[in-house]
Design an enzyme around this catalytic site. Structure first.
Site, PDB file in Angstrom:
ATOM      1  N   ILE A   1      -4.418  -6.495   8.850  1.00 56.85           N
ATOM      2  CA  ILE A   1      -3.667  -5.675   7.899  1.00 56.85           C
ATOM      3  C   ILE A   1      -4.428  -5.704   6.584  1.00 56.85           C
ATOM      4  CG2 ILE A   1      -1.497  -5.421   6.618  1.00 56.85           C
ATOM      5  CD1 ILE A   1      -0.031  -6.691   8.893  1.00 56.85           C
ATOM      6  N   ASP A   2      -4.507  -4.575   5.901  1.00 58.90           N
ATOM      7  CA  ASP A   2      -5.211  -4.510   4.624  1.00 58.90           C
ATOM      8  C   ASP A   2      -4.652  -5.524   3.630  1.00 58.90           C
ATOM      9  OD1 ASP A   2      -6.519  -2.352   5.733  1.00 58.90           O
ATOM     10  OD2 ASP A   2      -5.316  -0.855   4.679  1.00 58.90           O
ATOM     11  N   LYS A   3      -5.489  -5.930   2.706  1.00 59.58           N
ATOM     12  CA  LYS A   3      -5.104  -6.923   1.696  1.00 59.58           C
ATOM     13  C   LYS A   3      -3.805  -6.548   0.989  1.00 59.58           C
ATOM     14  CE  LYS A   3      -6.641  -8.919  -2.704  1.00 59.58           C
ATOM     15  NZ  LYS A   3      -7.726  -8.958  -3.722  1.00 59.58           N
TER      16      LYS A   3
END
Length: 336
Positions: A145-147
């Site tokens: 999952i993106d930051k």
């Protein structure tokens, strides 16, 4: 001062030259496609780690549209991932897997610029076994999952779990649904965006809809229409980097708060904090890798997105609602 190149991602990369890249040098094409320096790319070519339609070529080879370029990036020398005492929100855990509700701002695995403070550092800090299948710096990881995206993520603790879950993910048997708010209003309540995604040739930090990219499909359902945008349920059929963000930007409705893809303006208007976009992995469904039992996990909107939802809807009570997504029917549609 020029920005340093990224460290190569180990493994095999299959690329197809698009019309826009045709005529360029092979080393420059590889550098642009994999976010490398020209020196890094030229070294791979010289070492025989790059082939064009199955044959070796020099770095000066002029690539042609439609050619397949295979790149094998050897793994770098190992770097120890340090255990850290970082609290995690554990949604579910047994001997095979652990499901985590990741907060926004946390990087999933160590990488240049983020060698500490990651989810992997926190997992190792718990002293638990993790599958080695994800790699030395990505133990147990099945997906990412993106930051600045929050929400559900499954991690494998055994090699069996990693193998089965990775296979199920590739076969689209793992169902992932995200809650997002886009700027503006879609033309229809239900739309599907099916556009190939790859590195943006003009900016290596970004992804883009590009010819020769990897196939990607996202289904969007509008759940609510606010003054400035729509609340959407996004169903991932593929898992490309930044997929939801790129697909929405490609149709002129970027994710609210997304600085990278054109949706970063107006944060005060929607009560959204800095470095935060409105994207949350809210619903995850999978089969247990050992028993085959159906597992269904839900992560309510975190406090910052509840406050933003309240501002969008003009309803202060939503900020204290246990899960505003339930109020908007996010979970009503039966899963496939």
């Amino acid at each position: 001062m020029s920005e340093p190149a990224a460290e190569p991602t180990p493994g095999r990369h299959a690329l197809v030259v698009g019309d826009a890249e045709a005529g360029g040098r092979l080393d420059l094409y590889v550098a642009g496609a994999l976010r490398l320096s020209r020196t890094q790319a030229a070294t791979l070519v010289a070492n025989g780690d790059v082939t064009v339609d199955g044959r070796r070529e020099k770095a000066s080879w002029r690539v042609r549209a439609g050619e397949r370029v295979d790149v094998n990036v050897p793994p770098p020398p190992g770097r120890a991932v340090l255990p850290e005492d970082i609290p995690l929100s554990i949604v579910y855990e047994d001997d095979e897997l652990v499901v985590i509700d990741k907060p926004a701002g946390m990087v999933v695995h160590p990488a240049p610029g983020n060698w500490t403070g990651t989810l992997v550092n926190a997992l190792i800090g718990r002293g638990q076994a993790l599958a080695e299948g994800g790699g030395e710096e990505r133990p147990g990881l099945v997906h990412r999952i993106d930051k600045d995206t929050s929400g559900l993520l499954v991690v494998a603790k055994t090699e069996r779990a990693h193998r089965v879950l990775s296979g199920d993910l590739a076969a689209r048997r793992v169902v992932r649904r995200y809650a997002t708010v886009c700027w503006g209003h879609l033309k229809e309540d239900r739309i599907t965006v099916e556009k190939a995604i790859g590195r943006d040739p003009r900016d290596r930090k970004r992804m883009a809809v590009v010819s020769g990219g990897r196939a990607a499909r996202t289904d969007f359902v509008r759940l609510a229409r606010f003054d400035v945008g729509d609340l959407l349920r996004a169903h991932l059929h593929t898992g490309r980097t930044h997929q939801i963000r790129v697909h929405l930007a490609s149709i002129g409705h970027p994710v609210l708060g997304d600085d990278t893809y054109g949706g970063g303006g107006g944060r005060r208007l929607v009560a959204l904090g800095a470095q935060r976009h409105f994207l949350h992995a809210a619903w995850l469904r999978l089969r247990h890798p050992a028993t085959g039992a159906a597992l269904d996990f839900r992560a309510p909107l975190p406090a910052d997105l509840r406050r933003s939802m309240a501002a969008l809807a003009g309803d202060p009570a939503l900020a204290d609602h246990p899960d505003p997504l339930d109020a908007f029917g996010f979970y009503d549609d039966p899963l496939p």
